[in-house]
Each structure stands twice: as structure tokens, then as C-alpha cells.
Design a protein around this motif. Structure first.
Motif, PDB file in Angstrom:
ATOM      1  N   ASN A  74      47.447  45.148  33.287  1.00 12.43           N
ATOM      2  CA  ASN A  74      46.041  45.514  33.086  1.00 12.43           C
ATOM      3  C   ASN A  74      45.240  44.508  32.265  1.00 12.43           C
ATOM      4  OD1 ASN A  74      45.308  47.833  34.579  1.00 12.43           O
ATOM      5  ND2 ASN A  74      46.674  49.043  33.278  1.00 12.43           N
ATOM      6  N   ALA A  75      45.236  43.260  32.719  1.00 11.38           N
ATOM      7  CA  ALA A  75      44.357  42.268  32.088  1.00 11.38           C
ATOM      8  C   ALA A  75      42.915  42.758  32.225  1.00 11.38           C
ATOM      9  CB  ALA A  75      44.541  40.909  32.755  1.00 11.38           C
ATOM     10  N   VAL A  76      42.165  42.628  31.163  1.00 14.05           N
ATOM     11  CA  VAL A  76      40.821  43.197  31.057  1.00 14.05           C
ATOM     12  C   VAL A  76      39.787  42.280  31.730  1.00 14.05           C
ATOM     13  CG1 VAL A  76      39.034  43.939  29.429  1.00 14.05           C
ATOM     14  CG2 VAL A  76      41.460  44.333  28.912  1.00 14.05           C
TER      15      VAL A  76
ATOM     16  N   PRO B  12      40.563  44.837  36.942  1.00 15.95           N
ATOM     17  CA  PRO B  12      41.768  44.655  36.129  1.00 15.95           C
ATOM     18  C   PRO B  12      42.928  44.175  37.009  1.00 15.95           C
ATOM     19  CG  PRO B  12      41.232  46.997  36.346  1.00 15.95           C
ATOM     20  CD  PRO B  12      40.157  46.231  37.035  1.00 15.95           C
ATOM     21  N   LEU B  13      43.752  43.312  36.446  1.00 13.01           N
ATOM     22  CA  LEU B  13      44.857  42.742  37.204  1.00 13.01           C
ATOM     23  C   LEU B  13      46.152  42.796  36.403  1.00 13.01           C
ATOM     24  CD1 LEU B  13      43.103  39.474  38.461  1.00 13.01           C
ATOM     25  CD2 LEU B  13      43.621  41.507  39.836  1.00 13.01           C
ATOM     26  N   ASP B  14      47.263  42.932  37.115  1.00 11.45           N
ATOM     27  CA  ASP B  14      48.579  42.695  36.531  1.00 11.45           C
ATOM     28  C   ASP B  14      48.953  41.268  36.896  1.00 11.45           C
ATOM     29  OD1 ASP B  14      48.560  45.338  35.770  1.00 11.45           O
ATOM     30  OD2 ASP B  14      50.186  45.955  37.105  1.00 11.45           O
ATOM     31  N   MET B  15      49.434  40.517  35.929  1.00  9.31           N
ATOM     32  CA  MET B  15      49.872  39.143  36.145  1.00  9.31           C
ATOM     33  C   MET B  15      51.377  39.100  36.000  1.00  9.31           C
ATOM     34  SD  MET B  15      47.010  37.055  34.052  1.00  9.31           S
ATOM     35  CE  MET B  15      45.276  37.380  34.339  1.00  9.31           C
ATOM     36  N   ILE B  16      52.037  38.657  37.065  1.00  8.99           N
ATOM     37  CA  ILE B  16      53.493  38.625  37.113  1.00  8.99           C
ATOM     38  C   ILE B  16      53.914  37.161  37.127  1.00  8.99           C
ATOM     39  CG2 ILE B  16      55.517  39.339  38.439  1.00  8.99           C
ATOM     40  CD1 ILE B  16      53.459  41.485  39.688  1.00  8.99           C
TER      41      ILE B  16
ATOM     42  N   TRP C  19      43.187  33.511  32.285  1.00  7.76           N
ATOM     43  CA  TRP C  19      42.187  34.310  31.606  1.00  7.76           C
ATOM     44  C   TRP C  19      41.450  35.111  32.660  1.00  7.76           C
ATOM     45  CZ3 TRP C  19      38.346  30.057  29.571  1.00  7.76           C
ATOM     46  CH2 TRP C  19      37.764  29.407  30.653  1.00  7.76           C
ATOM     47  N   MET C  20      40.577  35.992  32.223  1.00  9.27           N
ATOM     48  CA  MET C  20      39.897  36.909  33.140  1.00  9.27           C
ATOM     49  C   MET C  20      38.395  36.648  33.232  1.00  9.27           C
ATOM     50  SD  MET C  20      42.147  38.921  34.539  1.00  9.27           S
ATOM     51  CE  MET C  20      41.267  40.416  35.030  1.00  9.27           C
ATOM     52  N   ARG C  21      37.956  35.500  32.757  1.00 13.23           N
ATOM     53  CA  ARG C  21      36.536  35.166  32.847  1.00 13.23           C
ATOM     54  C   ARG C  21      36.096  35.237  34.309  1.00 13.23           C
ATOM     55  NH1 ARG C  21      35.190  30.227  29.523  1.00 13.23           N
ATOM     56  NH2 ARG C  21      35.309  31.814  27.922  1.00 13.23           N
TER      57      ARG C  21
ATOM     58  N   GLU D 151      37.059  44.067  44.824  1.00 16.00           N
ATOM     59  CA  GLU D 151      38.098  45.078  45.053  1.00 16.00           C
ATOM     60  C   GLU D 151      39.345  44.429  45.620  1.00 16.00           C
ATOM     61  OE1 GLU D 151      36.827  46.668  49.480  1.00 16.00           O
ATOM     62  OE2 GLU D 151      36.239  47.820  47.729  1.00 16.00           O
ATOM     63  N   LEU D 152      40.462  45.094  45.394  1.00 14.96           N
ATOM     64  CA  LEU D 152      41.759  44.618  45.834  1.00 14.96           C
ATOM     65  C   LEU D 152      42.574  45.842  46.211  1.00 14.96           C
ATOM     66  CD1 LEU D 152      43.413  41.940  45.969  1.00 14.96           C
ATOM     67  CD2 LEU D 152      44.171  42.419  43.648  1.00 14.96           C
ATOM     68  N   GLY D 153      43.102  45.869  47.437  1.00 15.58           N
ATOM     69  CA  GLY D 153      43.895  47.011  47.880  1.00 15.58           C
ATOM     70  C   GLY D 153      45.168  47.148  47.064  1.00 15.58           C
TER      71      GLY D 153
END
Length: 139
Positions: free
Chosen positions: A94-96, A76-80, A69-71, A49-51
Motif C-alpha cells: 500500500n504505497a501511498v 495505491p500500489l504494492d511493490m514486490i 516513489w509514488m509522485r 485504475e488497475l484491475g
């Protein structure tokens, strides 16, 4: 901040605060900075989890093309993707989780900020916006 499952380098108070400047205002995040090959490779893998105002700032110490990558990533993450000047070059929303597909920067960047998936849309983040952080050289 409770994002890591294994101890990573502790950040000073100055380094844990990051501000994103968008058309909707200033958005403050608490981040963990990773700047070695080992800590960047670990990233947010296995984090459960991430706040909403937490993230991880990857510092590559100079500008270069990078990809992620998301291995072994469970959320889900946003990459900036951000240049050395703090200007957002591109955003991947929303990287899967667990997806091994490469997510590249659109050119050389020094920093990548990962925040909870969809959060960049919530704050109105777009390419051209600016990040403020102790490691970013302001013009």
C-alpha cells in the motif's frame, strides 16, 4: 489490459502472463513489462485504475539496489522486489499515492512488480515466494 495512459511497448502473450507462487496457491496476473530508462521512469504514473490481477513488471536487466516513489501516481500500489531468480526479496504494501518518500529494495533486485495496493496481502505473498515469468531464469 487498460493500465497505461500513454502507449508503452506492447508485450507478447508470453510476456504479459506472470504467475506468483505463494502458500495459498498460484495467482496469475496480466502485466505490462517496462525495461528502458524512459518506460521505467513513467511506470504507472497518471494511471487511474488497475484491475485486481493486473500489474507492471519493471525489468532492470541486471541486479542492483533500486528505489521507487509514488509522485504522480494516483492509486495505491504494492511493490514486490524480486531477484533475477524470481524469488521475492521484500514487499512494500500500500504505497501511498503522490508520496515522494523513497521506497527501496532490501538489496539488489532485477525486477519490481507493482500490483494494486493490498493485493499482495490478499494472496498471502511473502518474502521467499516465487514469481514465474518469461524473463525470469528458473533454477
Amino acid at each position: 489490459m487498460a493500465i497505461a495512459t500513454a502507449p508503452l511497448a506492447a508485450c507478447s502473450d508470453e510476456e504479459s502472463r506472470l504467475v506468483i507462487h505463494t502458500a495459498t496457491g498460484e495467482h496469475v496476473f496480466e502485466v505490462e513489462v517496462v525495461d528502458t530508462q524512459e518506460t521505467r521512469a513513467q511506470g504507472l504514473m497518471f494511471v487511474q485504475e488497475l484491475g485486481p490481477d493486473e500489474g507492471m513488471l519493471f525489468d532492470f536487466l541486471d541486479e542492483r539496489p533500486v528505489s521507487f516513489w509514488m509522485r504522480n501516481t494516483f492509486i495505491p500500489l504494492d511493490m514486490i522486489f524480486v531477484g533475477a531468480d524470481g524469488i521475492v526479496r521484500n514487499v512494500h504494501v500500500n504505497a501511498v499515492p503522490h508520496d515522494p518518500t523513497s521506497i527501496p529494495s532490501d538489496g539488489p533486485v532485477q525486477f519490481v512488480l507493482e500490483i494494486p495496493g493490498g493485493r499482495s496481502v490478499e494472496i498471502g505473498l511473502e518474502a521467499g515466494d516465487r514469481l514465474e515469468h518469461a524473463r525470469i531464469e528458473a533454477d
